[in-house]
Scaffold this active site. Structure first.
Site, mmCIF file in Angstrom:
data_model
loop_
_atom_site.group_PDB
_atom_site.id
_atom_site.type_symbol
_atom_site.label_atom_id
_atom_site.label_comp_id
_atom_site.label_asym_id
_atom_site.label_seq_id
_atom_site.Cartn_x
_atom_site.Cartn_y
_atom_site.Cartn_z
ATOM 1 N N GLU A 60 -14.185 -68.786 14.507
ATOM 2 C CA GLU A 60 -12.764 -68.672 14.159
ATOM 3 C C GLU A 60 -12.168 -69.999 13.710
ATOM 4 O OE1 GLU A 60 -14.122 -66.873 16.493
ATOM 5 O OE2 GLU A 60 -13.447 -64.825 16.093
ATOM 6 N N HIS A 129 -8.550 -58.803 25.716
ATOM 7 C CA HIS A 129 -8.509 -58.190 24.379
ATOM 8 C C HIS A 129 -7.311 -57.248 24.229
ATOM 9 C CE1 HIS A 129 -12.615 -59.625 23.702
ATOM 10 N NE2 HIS A 129 -12.757 -58.950 22.586
HETATM 11 C C1 LIG Z 1 -14.275 -65.810 19.763
HETATM 12 C C2 LIG Z 1 -14.704 -64.420 19.487
HETATM 13 N N1 LIG Z 1 -14.857 -64.023 18.198
HETATM 14 C C3 LIG Z 1 -15.235 -62.761 17.918
HETATM 15 C C4 LIG Z 1 -15.468 -61.848 18.903
HETATM 16 C C5 LIG Z 1 -15.842 -60.401 18.564
HETATM 17 N N2 LIG Z 1 -17.224 -60.093 18.872
HETATM 18 C C6 LIG Z 1 -17.560 -59.471 19.990
HETATM 19 S S1 LIG Z 1 -19.208 -59.264 20.140
HETATM 20 C C7 LIG Z 1 -19.487 -60.038 18.670
HETATM 21 C C8 LIG Z 1 -20.885 -60.210 18.185
HETATM 22 C C9 LIG Z 1 -21.633 -61.161 19.028
HETATM 23 O O1 LIG Z 1 -22.955 -61.252 18.597
HETATM 24 P P1 LIG Z 1 -24.043 -61.980 19.468
HETATM 25 O O2 LIG Z 1 -23.544 -63.286 19.937
HETATM 26 O O3 LIG Z 1 -25.298 -61.975 18.690
HETATM 27 O O4 LIG Z 1 -24.195 -61.077 20.771
HETATM 28 P P2 LIG Z 1 -24.676 -59.571 20.917
HETATM 29 O O5 LIG Z 1 -23.434 -58.740 20.815
HETATM 30 O O6 LIG Z 1 -25.666 -59.312 19.846
HETATM 31 O O7 LIG Z 1 -25.246 -59.469 22.279
HETATM 32 C C10 LIG Z 1 -18.295 -60.425 18.087
HETATM 33 C C11 LIG Z 1 -18.174 -61.092 16.800
HETATM 34 C C12 LIG Z 1 -15.281 -62.291 20.229
HETATM 35 N N3 LIG Z 1 -15.444 -61.466 21.258
HETATM 36 N N4 LIG Z 1 -14.913 -63.564 20.485
#
Ligand SMILES: Cc1ncc(C[n+]2csc(CCOP(=O)(O)OP(=O)(O)O)c2C)c(N)n1
Ligand SMILES: Cc1ncc(C[n+]2csc(CCOP(=O)(O)OP(=O)(O)O)c2C)c(N)n1
Ligand SMILES: [Mg+2]
Ligand SMILES: [Mg+2]
Lengths: 336, 332, 336, 332
Positions: A60, A129
Site C-alpha cells: 500500500e 476490517h
Molecule cells: C496491508 C494489507 N493489504 C492487503 C490486504 C488484503 N489481503 C488479504 S490476504 C491477501 C493476500 C495475501 O497473500 P499471501 O501473503 O501470499 O498469503 P496467503 O493468503 O496466500 O496465505 C491480501 C492482499 C491485507 N489484509 N492487508
C-alpha cells in the site's frame, strides 16, 4: 438512466471518466485481472488494457506513493485500497506527501489522484476490517474526503473525485456494494455540496454513507418532519446547507457509524453550535456507535452501528423532551 | 537574471562548469552553516558537504525534464540541478523569494522547471513517488526518467522495499540512488544495517545494481549513464549505491563527535573537490591559481547573495493560506 | 523536588521507572548512544545498558511493531518517535494491532507499551515536522493519549503511562523541551484526570500542551476569572472535571494548536453542548490554528497556533458580546 | 475435556498423532467451507487446505511456550498448535465458546496457552510483532522462540523488510516462515514479485535462509530444527521459505478459476496428506484401512462438533464492551 448495483455504479463512473480522459490510470490489489475483490472494476481491464489498469503487489505504501508521483507528472491515478485499515501502513503518502504538494510547490504541482477505499461494519469482517476511519484524514488541509450513500452518489461522487485537481479520498460503505438504485449518468456531483434526502421543519439530521439510509428509515418510522442532509463530502463539508437547515429547524442530530469519541460528527455539532447557538431550541447531539472495537458476532455487530430503531427512539425522545437521549447501551444498562 | 534552466544547461559537457558548481555548493554550505550558527536560520539545516560530485554527476547526466525526488538534505541537489543560490538560501531563510515562497524551509526545496519535486522530510517517501513519476513517463511514452536520491539509512524503511519491488515488477524508468554516506543521523551504518554493500538489496527485486565512487563525478556519470540507457530502452530500474561520506554533522549544530578517530581525515583525501581539481588540472582545464580565484570569487558572490537575501521580503500572511486546495470545478 | 527542563523531566521519569521495573526497555532512533535527537534520554544508556536501551534502524513500522510484540510477552517497552509524523508509516501497529490486542485475546494479553512522540509547531521545522496529529488516535477504543504542558506533567504523565497496562501515547510539545519548571518526584499522574491550572467563575477554558501556557497568559492579560483546565489526557478525557467547571461558569472555550476542522476540541465542544446545553449562557467555541499546512517562515509560523493575544481578544469579545469572535484571519481580512 | 496444551503435547515425537491432526485440519476445512456455502458463517474464511504439513511441522517442533504470530489464514496453524476444533469453529461462527469469545471471527484466532498470539488480518503486521516477542525473550533470557508465519504476498510489504532487518541487527531468536503457496489472493506470484525464490530476500539482512518442501512434515521439521538451534544459541533469526500450494480459493466463495490448467493437479500429487500417508505406510505405522477409518471417524467427530457448535450460546451484549481498556491504576 439505469438501475444498477452500487458497485456497478462505481465501475460505470470509472469507465465513463476513463473514456473521456486518457490520463486516468487505475491500479490496486487484484483490480485488473480479477476485476476487484468486491467486483468494483468489472470490465475495466478488458476495455482499457494493461497499461492503464494494473494489479499491484501487496504494497500500500508503494502503490499509493506511486499514485502520488504519477499524479504530479500529469496522470490522474485512481487507486483502490481494499479495506480502509490498510492505509494504516501508508497514511504518510496521503496526509504528509500528497496533501502538502501543492503548498510546497507553490502551486506548480498538484496531485489529482483519487483513492477509493471500502469502509464500514455490518458484514462480519471483524475489528480490523470494519472501521470507517474518516478521522485519519481530518485536520489535513489539502485533502478532500467523500462518502456516497447510494448508487447515484457512488457514481456522481466518483466522477467528481476523478476530475478534481486535488487528492480526493472516496470512502465506499462496503455494505452498500450490492444495493440497487437508479443512476442518472448525467449527474456529476459538486464536491463540498451536501444533498437533501428529505425535507422537513422539526429537526435537521446530518448523516453519511449507510447511516443516511438508516436515518431515512427512522424519519419515516417516527413520522417526524425532518431535513435529512446527506453530507456526501466530509471534508470540506457543506457548512452552508447544514447551517441553513438548522436555522429552519432549530434542532440538530448527527448520525454516525463510528465510535462516539472523536468522529466527524463532533465537528458538525461543535461548528453548528458555535454559529447558531441562540437559534437552537434543544441540545444538538450525535447518535453513534459505542466506543468499542467492532465485534465479529452477528448479534453484537448488528448493535454496533446505529439502527433505524435506535435513531427513531432518539429522535422521538429529543423532540418530546428537548434533551439528549441516552444511547442503547446506557438505556439497557450494559455499559456506560 | 539567469534561470534555473540556464544554470542547468550550462553544465552539460562542461566539466569546468560542473566543478564551479561543486565549489558553489561547498561555499554555499559554509555560509549556511555560519548563518545557522549565528541564529539567522530557523529550524534546521542538513548540510550536503560531500555530495558535490554525486549531485553534479546526476545533474550533468539527467536531462532537465527528467525528475528528481530527494530529501531534507537537498541544498546540493537543488543547486546542482540549477536552482540559484538566491532561491535556495531565500527558502532556507523563509523569504518570499525562496523557491517555495518561504513556506517550505530548508527541508523542502522545489523547482519544477529543472525537475526537482518538492523534497520530502519523511525518510523513504520519495522512493515510491519517483516510481510513480516514472510510471507516468511509461504510460505517457515519453523518454523521461525519474530518479530518487536517498540515504543509506533510508534503505531500512518499508517504502524503500515497496518502491523498488513495484518499480521492478512494472519495469519503470526510474533510478534509485542511495547516497551511502556512512551515517544515518548519529548512527554509523553498521549499527542499523547488517550488510555493508547496500546495492545488493536490489537482488530481492531481480533489479540491476551497482556500487560506484560517489566522490568522483566521472564514476557517477558513467554508472548513471548505464542505468539511464537501460531505463530509456525499457530495461527498467537500477539501484545505484554511491559510496560517499558526510563531511558535516547530521543537522543543526551536530559536531559529529561520534565519528571514529581518523575516519574523517581518511575520507577527506577523497574529498570530491580535491578529486575533481586534480582531474581538471591534469587535463589542463584549470590551474591552481585559477581554482583559488574561482573560490575567492565564489565566496564573494555568495556573500553578496547572503547579504541580499537577508534583506529580501518576508512572505505575506496570505501565503500561508494559498496553494492548499483548488476549488472543485466540474470540468475536464 | 527539583527545577529542571521539560526534557530532563522526561529523562527523570523514564529513569525512575526503569530503576523500579526491570521489564521496562527503551528504544528508538538515536536514543541510546546519542541520547536522543532532543536529548530526552541523557544518561539512560549509561545507566541501564545496551540490553535495555537500544538504537533502532530507521524503521518506525518495524520497531513500533516490535514494541507491541515485546509488550505482549511481558516487557514494558517505551519507544520514541522523533516526530509524530513518522507514525504515518506505522500507524497500523498502534491503532489496528496494539489497541485491539486485549479485545481479540479476551484479556489474556495486554500491550503495556508507551509511545513517546514530539509534536507541534513553532520551531521552524516546516509542514512535515510540526503537526500535533492527535486526531490520528481518536475513535480508537483501547488507546490512551496524553499531552503534558510543563516539566511536572511531563514527569508525572510519563510515569503513569509507563505503569499503565494498555498502549499509551505521550505527545510531547517539542517547543517545551527547553522550558524549565519544578518537578516533585512524588507525583505520578492519574490517566484520564485533568488538572486545574487556574480557577474562576466567568468562563471555562480547556487547553492542552503548549496551549495551556498560552491560555494562562491570556487569562492573566484579560483579567477574567476563568477555570483553566489542562486536559492532560486527550483520550479518555476527563468529562467530569470539564462538565463540573462548565456547570459553574456556563461558558466554554477550547484552545487548540491544530487546525480548526476535526481537532480534539470538537469532541469537547460537542459533548459538553449535548450534556449542558441549557446551562450554557453563550455559545461554546474553539480558538485554533487555521486550516492550513504549517508554514516555515517565522513570521507566518508565529501566527499559526493561537497566541496569548489572540486568545485574550477572543475571551474578552465572548464575555462582552455573548457570541463567537472571528479568528484573526477573518478579522484581518486575509482568509475566510 | 482435553486442553489445547494436552492436544499440543500429544504431537511431540508422535508421527501418527501429527498425521491425525493433519486429517483433522483437512476435514475441518471441508466442513468450514460447507458451512460458509450454506450461509452459516458470516463474513469470510480463508481455508488452509495445503498447509497441513507445514503447520504440523511447526507445532510438533516448537515448544508450547514458544509463540506464533500468524495471519487471517489461521485455521490450520490454530488446530496444529492445539486449539480444539470446537473453539476454532465456534470462533468462526461467532459463538461465546470460541477462542476469542466470538468477537474475533475467522481471521482472529488466539490461544496463549499454546503460544498463538491474536492472528492479524493486516498483511505483514505479525512480522515485527514476532520480532518483538523475540526481543522480550532475549531480554528475559528465556530460551523461547518467536515464529512469524506469513504468505508469499506478504514479502512485498514494508513490515516484512523492516521486521527482518530489525531482527537481524538485534540477532533476535525469531524464525520467519514464508508459506509460499504460489498465490496472493487472485494473483499468481510472478505478477507481483520479480523473483521466484523468496528466501533469498534474507541476503538483504545477512540473515541465514533456506527453502524447503512445505508439503513434507519431515522437511519442515528438519529445516525448522536448524533454525531453532541457531536462534536458541544466539545465532539470530532465519528466513525459511516453505514451498506449498493453496489447494483452495483465496477466501469466501473463490473458486480459483484463474489457476493455469493442470497446475492444481500437478500439486495434488504432492498433497501433504498423501505424502505423509505414504511415509507412514512405508514405515508400517498405519495401514490403508486404518487411514480410511481414521478419516471416517474424524468426519463424524467433526460433524458432531459442528452440530454442537451451531447450538452453542452467542456472546452476551456485554462482550463487545469488555477487554478494551483496563482502568489506570497507580501501582506497579
Ligand atoms: C496491508 C494489507 N493489504 C492487503 C490486504 C488484503 N489481503 C488479504 S490476504 C491477501 C493476500 C495475501 O497473500 P499471501 O501473503 O501470499 O498469503 P496467503 O493468503 O496466500 O496465505 C491480501 C492482499 C491485507 N489484509 N492487508
Ligand atoms: C520516517 C522517518 N523516520 C525518521 C526520520 C528522522 N531522520 C531524519 S534524517 C535521518 C537519518 C537519515 O539517514 P540517511 O538515510 O542515511 O540520510 P542522510 O541524512 O545520511 O543523508 C532520520 C532518522 C525521518 N525524517 N523520517
Ligand atoms: Mg546517511
Ligand atoms: Mg500466498
Amino acid at each position: 438512466m439505469a438501475t444498477m448495483r452500487f458497485r456497478q455504479a462505481i465501475v460505470a463512473a470509472l469507465a465513463d471518466e476513463m473514456r473521456l480522459d486518457s490520463r486516468i490510470i487505475f491500479f490496486g490489489e487484484d483490480v485488473a485481472e480479477a476485476e476487484g475483490p468486491f467486483k468494483t472494476s468489472e470490465g475495466i481491464l478488458k476495455e482499457f488494457g494493461p497499461e492503464r489498469v494494473r494489479d499491484t503487489p501487496i504494497s500500500e505504501m508503494g502503490f499509493t506513493g506511486a499514485a502520488v508521483g504519477a499524479a504530479m507528472m500529469g496522470l490522474r491515478p485512481v487507486i483502490e485500497i481494499m479495506f480502509i485499515e490498510f492505509l494504516g501502513v501508508a497514511l504518510d503518502q496521503i496526509v504528509t506527501e500528497a496533501a502538502k504538494t501543492r503548498y510546497l510547490s507553490q502551486g506548480s504541482l498538484s496531485v489529482p489522484m483519487t483513492i477509493r477505499a471500502s469502509v464500514g461494519s455490518g458484514l462480519g469482517f471483524g475489528c480490523q476490517h470494519s472501521q470507517t476511519l474518516e478521522h485519519w484524514f481530518a485536520s489535513t488541509p489539502g485533502l478532500k474526503v467523500l462518502m456516497p450513500s447510494n448508487a447515484q452518489s457512488a457514481y456522481s461522487l466518483l466522477r467528481a473525485a476523478i476530475r478534481d485537481p486535488d487528492p480526493v479520498i472516496v470512502l465506499e460503505p462496503r455494505i452498500l456494494y450490492a444495493e440497487r438504485g437508479d443512476v442518472d449518468y448525467g449527474i456529476i456531483a459538486e464536491i463540498g455540496k451536501a444533498q437533501m434526502r428529505a425535507t422537513g421543519d422539526e429537526i435537521t439530521i446530518v448523516a453519511l454513507g449507510q447511516m443516511v439510509n438508516v436515518a431515512e428509515e427512522a424519519i419515516k418510522n417516527s413520522g417526524v418532519s425532518a431535513d435529512l442532509v446527506d453530507l456526501q463530502t466530509i471534508i470540506p463539508w457543506d457548512r452552508e446547507t447544514v447551517l441553513n437547515s438548522v436555522k429552519k429547524t432549530s434542532r440538530l442530530i448527527v448520525v454516525e457509524e463510528a465510535p462516539l469519541s472523536g468522529g466527524w460528527g463532533s465537528e458538525i455539532v461543535a461548528y453548528v453550535t458555535s454559529q447558531l447557538f441562540s437559534a437552537l431550541k434543544s441540545p444538538p447531539f450525535r447518535i453513534t456507535a459505542p466506543d468499542v472495537p467492532i465485534p465479529f458476532n452477528g448479534g453484537l455487530e448488528s448493535r454496533y452501528a446505529p439502527t433505524a430503531s435506535d435513531v427513531t427512539r432518539q429522535i422521538l425522545h429529543a423532540l418530546k423532551n428537548q434533551d439528549v437521549p441516552q444511547p442503547w447501551w446506557v438505556v439497557e444498562g450494559i455499559a456506560g | 537574471m539567469t534561470t534555473s534552466l540556464e544554470r542547468r544547461n550550462s553544465l552539460y559537457g562542461n566539466d569546468l562548469a560542473c566543478y564551479e558548481r561543486m565549489v558553489e555548493i561547498r561555499e554555499f554550505e559554509k555560509i549556511t552553516n555560519a548563518l545557522f550558527a549565528e541564529g539567522s536560520i530557523r529550524g534546521t539545516t542538513h548540510l550536503a558537504v560531500g555530495q558535490e560530485a554525486l549531485t553534479l554527476g546526476i545533474s550533468s547526466t539527467l536531462k532537465p525534464n527528467d525528475v528528481v525526488a530527494a530529501t531534507y538534505r537537498s541544498h546540493a541537489i537543488g543547486l546542482a540541478l540549477g536552482l540559484s543560490p538566491e532561491s535556495v538560501l531565500a527558502e532556507i531563510m523563509g523569504k518570499a523569494t525562496g523557491c517555495c515562497g518561504g513556506v517550505g524551509g530548508s527541508m523542502h526545496l522545489c523547482d519544477t522547471t529543472v525537475g526537482l519535486l518538492p523534497t520530502s522530510a519523511i525518510i523513504g517517501a520519495g522512493i515510491p513517488v519517483a516510481a510513480g513519476a516514472a510510471l507516468a513517463f511509461q504510460v505517457q511514452k515519453t523518454d523521461q526518467i525519474a530518479l530518487a536520491l536517498f540515504g543509506d539509512g533510508a534503505t531500512n524503511i518499508g517504502a524503500f522495499h515497496e518502491g523498488l519491488n513495484l518499480a521492478a515488477i512494472w519495469k519503470l524508468p526510474v533510478i534509485f540512488i542511495c547516497d551511502n554516506n556512512v551515517y544515518g543521523e548519529y548512527s554509523r551504518i553498521e549499527k542499523t544495517t547488517p550488510i555493508e554493500d547496500l546495492h545488493i538489496r536490489a537482488e530481492s527485486y531481480a533489479m540491476p545494481h551497482m556500487s560506484l565512487d560517489g566522490m568522483d563525478i566521472h564514476a557517477v556519470r558513467s554508472g548513471l549513464t548505464d542505468a539511464i540507457n537501460r531505463a530509456r530502452t525499457g530495461g527498467g530500474p537500477t539501484l545505484i549505491e554511491a559510496k560517499t561520506y558526510r563531511f558535516s554533522g547530521h543537522s543543526r549544530a551536530d559536531q559529529a563527535l561520534y565519528r571514529p578517530e581518523g575516519e574523517l581525515k581518511e575520507w577527506q583525501k577523497k574529498d570530491p573537490l580535491l578529486v575533481t581539481e586534480k582531474d581538471l588540472i591534469k587535463r589542463n582545464l584549470i590551474t591552481r591559481n585559477e581554482i583559488e580565484s574561482m573560490k575567492e570569487n565564489m565566496v564573494s558572490e555568495l556573500t553578496a547573495v547572503a547579504k541580499k537575501v537577508a534583506n529580501d521580503p518576508e512572505p505575506e500572511l496570505s501565503a500561508m493560506f494559498s496553494n492548499i486546495w483548488t476549488p472543485s470545478k466540474v470540468a475536464i
